[in-house]
Motif scaffolding. Sequence first.
Motif, PDB file in Angstrom:
ATOM      1  N   THR A 126      70.926  15.427   0.957  1.00 10.91           N
ATOM      2  CA  THR A 126      70.156  16.571   0.466  1.00 10.91           C
ATOM      3  C   THR A 126      68.939  16.106  -0.324  1.00 10.91           C
ATOM      4  O   THR A 126      67.821  16.643  -0.155  1.00 10.91           O
ATOM      5  CB  THR A 126      71.037  17.457  -0.421  1.00 10.91           C
ATOM      6  OG1 THR A 126      72.194  17.876   0.320  1.00 10.91           O
ATOM      7  CG2 THR A 126      70.272  18.693  -0.880  1.00 10.91           C
ATOM      8  N   LYS A 127      69.128  15.089  -1.192  1.00 11.47           N
ATOM      9  CA  LYS A 127      68.003  14.556  -1.959  1.00 11.47           C
ATOM     10  C   LYS A 127      66.945  13.960  -1.038  1.00 11.47           C
ATOM     11  O   LYS A 127      65.744  14.152  -1.247  1.00 11.47           O
ATOM     12  CB  LYS A 127      68.506  13.497  -2.944  1.00 11.47           C
ATOM     13  CG  LYS A 127      69.307  14.064  -4.103  1.00 11.47           C
ATOM     14  CD  LYS A 127      69.761  12.951  -5.038  1.00 11.47           C
ATOM     15  CE  LYS A 127      70.565  13.492  -6.215  1.00 11.47           C
ATOM     16  NZ  LYS A 127      71.029  12.398  -7.112  1.00 11.47           N
ATOM     17  N   LEU A 128      67.419  13.225  -0.028  1.00 12.37           N
ATOM     18  CA  LEU A 128      66.476  12.619   0.920  1.00 12.37           C
ATOM     19  C   LEU A 128      65.711  13.690   1.690  1.00 12.37           C
ATOM     20  O   LEU A 128      64.492  13.557   1.905  1.00 12.37           O
ATOM     21  CB  LEU A 128      67.252  11.728   1.894  1.00 12.37           C
ATOM     22  CG  LEU A 128      66.414  10.974   2.942  1.00 12.37           C
ATOM     23  CD1 LEU A 128      65.420  10.039   2.255  1.00 12.37           C
ATOM     24  CD2 LEU A 128      67.305  10.179   3.879  1.00 12.37           C
ATOM     25  N   ALA A 131      63.168  15.133  -0.593  1.00 14.17           N
ATOM     26  CA  ALA A 131      62.067  14.185  -0.782  1.00 14.17           C
ATOM     27  C   ALA A 131      61.128  14.203   0.420  1.00 14.17           C
ATOM     28  O   ALA A 131      59.899  14.160   0.273  1.00 14.17           O
ATOM     29  CB  ALA A 131      62.618  12.778  -1.011  1.00 14.17           C
ATOM     30  N   LYS A 132      61.707  14.272   1.633  1.00 17.75           N
ATOM     31  CA  LYS A 132      60.876  14.320   2.831  1.00 17.75           C
ATOM     32  C   LYS A 132      60.066  15.608   2.887  1.00 17.75           C
ATOM     33  O   LYS A 132      58.885  15.600   3.257  1.00 17.75           O
ATOM     34  CB  LYS A 132      61.761  14.200   4.076  1.00 17.75           C
ATOM     35  CG  LYS A 132      62.331  12.807   4.296  1.00 17.75           C
ATOM     36  CD  LYS A 132      63.136  12.748   5.572  1.00 17.75           C
ATOM     37  CE  LYS A 132      63.656  11.327   5.827  1.00 17.75           C
ATOM     38  NZ  LYS A 132      64.471  11.255   7.070  1.00 17.75           N
ATOM     39  N   THR A 136      56.116  15.790   2.856  1.00 19.69           N
ATOM     40  CA  THR A 136      55.375  16.513   3.896  1.00 19.69           C
ATOM     41  C   THR A 136      54.434  17.541   3.288  1.00 19.69           C
ATOM     42  O   THR A 136      53.277  17.682   3.720  1.00 19.69           O
ATOM     43  CB  THR A 136      56.355  17.205   4.856  1.00 19.69           C
ATOM     44  OG1 THR A 136      57.253  16.233   5.402  1.00 19.69           O
ATOM     45  CG2 THR A 136      55.617  17.897   5.988  1.00 19.69           C
ATOM     46  N   GLU A 137      54.940  18.253   2.275  1.00 20.28           N
ATOM     47  CA  GLU A 137      54.098  19.247   1.609  1.00 20.28           C
ATOM     48  C   GLU A 137      52.907  18.590   0.926  1.00 20.28           C
ATOM     49  O   GLU A 137      51.774  19.101   0.978  1.00 20.28           O
ATOM     50  CB  GLU A 137      54.922  20.031   0.588  1.00 20.28           C
ATOM     51  CG  GLU A 137      55.976  20.940   1.223  1.00 20.28           C
ATOM     52  CD  GLU A 137      56.835  21.619   0.186  1.00 20.28           C
ATOM     53  OE1 GLU A 137      56.742  21.230  -1.012  1.00 20.28           O
ATOM     54  OE2 GLU A 137      57.613  22.522   0.564  1.00 20.28           O
ATOM     55  N   GLU A 138      53.139  17.433   0.289  1.00 23.46           N
ATOM     56  CA  GLU A 138      52.045  16.724  -0.381  1.00 23.46           C
ATOM     57  C   GLU A 138      51.011  16.228   0.629  1.00 23.46           C
ATOM     58  O   GLU A 138      49.799  16.301   0.382  1.00 23.46           O
ATOM     59  CB  GLU A 138      52.606  15.545  -1.182  1.00 23.46           C
ATOM     60  CG  GLU A 138      53.396  15.977  -2.415  1.00 23.46           C
ATOM     61  CD  GLU A 138      53.995  14.800  -3.153  1.00 23.46           C
ATOM     62  OE1 GLU A 138      53.916  13.677  -2.614  1.00 23.46           O
ATOM     63  OE2 GLU A 138      54.530  15.011  -4.256  1.00 23.46           O
ATOM     64  N   LYS A 139      51.484  15.732   1.788  1.00 22.87           N
ATOM     65  CA  LYS A 139      50.555  15.298   2.826  1.00 22.87           C
ATOM     66  C   LYS A 139      49.731  16.465   3.345  1.00 22.87           C
ATOM     67  O   LYS A 139      48.525  16.341   3.579  1.00 22.87           O
ATOM     68  CB  LYS A 139      51.320  14.648   3.985  1.00 22.87           C
ATOM     69  CG  LYS A 139      51.872  13.273   3.671  1.00 22.87           C
ATOM     70  CD  LYS A 139      52.570  12.690   4.894  1.00 22.87           C
ATOM     71  CE  LYS A 139      53.084  11.278   4.607  1.00 22.87           C
ATOM     72  NZ  LYS A 139      53.793  10.703   5.787  1.00 22.87           N
ATOM     73  N   GLN A 140      50.405  17.618   3.516  1.00 26.28           N
ATOM     74  CA  GLN A 140      49.698  18.800   3.996  1.00 26.28           C
ATOM     75  C   GLN A 140      48.643  19.241   2.984  1.00 26.28           C
ATOM     76  O   GLN A 140      47.509  19.593   3.354  1.00 26.28           O
ATOM     77  CB  GLN A 140      50.706  19.923   4.256  1.00 26.28           C
ATOM     78  CG  GLN A 140      50.121  21.154   4.923  1.00 26.28           C
ATOM     79  CD  GLN A 140      49.594  20.888   6.311  1.00 26.28           C
ATOM     80  OE1 GLN A 140      50.094  20.009   6.993  1.00 26.28           O
ATOM     81  NE2 GLN A 140      48.581  21.640   6.718  1.00 26.28           N
ATOM     82  N   LYS A 141      49.024  19.223   1.699  1.00 24.94           N
ATOM     83  CA  LYS A 141      48.059  19.594   0.660  1.00 24.94           C
ATOM     84  C   LYS A 141      46.888  18.616   0.634  1.00 24.94           C
ATOM     85  O   LYS A 141      45.731  19.023   0.454  1.00 24.94           O
ATOM     86  CB  LYS A 141      48.755  19.612  -0.710  1.00 24.94           C
ATOM     87  CG  LYS A 141      49.723  20.772  -0.885  1.00 24.94           C
ATOM     88  CD  LYS A 141      50.368  20.730  -2.266  1.00 24.94           C
ATOM     89  CE  LYS A 141      51.347  21.879  -2.437  1.00 24.94           C
ATOM     90  NZ  LYS A 141      52.008  21.837  -3.782  1.00 24.94           N
TER      91      LYS A 141
END
Length: 239
Positions: A126-128, A131-132, A136-141
């Motif tokens: 769940t943590k992994l 984190a993914k 992904t959200e940070e890359k999209q931002k």
Amino acid sequence: MGEFLSSILNRIQARASTTLFAVYGSFWLMLHAEGVVALLFTDQSYIYQKFGMLKNEYLFEYFFGIAKHPIEFLIKQLIAIALTFLYVRYFARFVLNPAYRIEIKYKYNRKIMKAKQERKLRLQETKLMHAKIKQTEEKQKLKEVEKEIEGINPEAKWAKEYAKLVANKQESVIDQLERLYYDYDGKLIGEYDIPHIERDALVVCESLQLVERNSRNHNYVIITQKGWYFIKRHRNLEE
């Protein structure tokens, strides 16, 4: 008569399947092991040659007969009964039951350990996953921010394309573009159909939108703002 015998056999079979009779039978076989072995594995001819007796006579004479050895016969039965009583009364109480409790506890602890490990593994997964998702959200931002920056200042995008051009070792394209403008005023083909810029270099310049064809004469090209940016970056690197 047949039904009577059948009922007796069924009753014996039902009782023989209980723990008590199974234990008694085991001890009885241990006490009469030699006779059982003789019954199953000793040949009739061997017995007759050595003892001069039939096999059944030999077995009743030395092992299972009560008429000639009543005391020994009774002692063996009593020993089997006594061992059965001790086994059922004390062995099960002091050995089997504690061992069974230990086994049950061991299996219970194993289940708890397994459940804990599975829960730990699920938490890690769940943590992994979180984190993914966050990555992904940070890359999209980041992509959205880069697009906004490129919309406001296109040089940010041009810088990436120029770095890619340098990484592919195509800096000579900028040299040819610069020479095409300063030496030939953007004219692609000169006298005797001699090209002022290599075909591959021109393809790269047009694909990167570094030049535009002159609308009045397609033999000439005009360097775009992006093309001037590439020339400026190339000169700064050479200096």
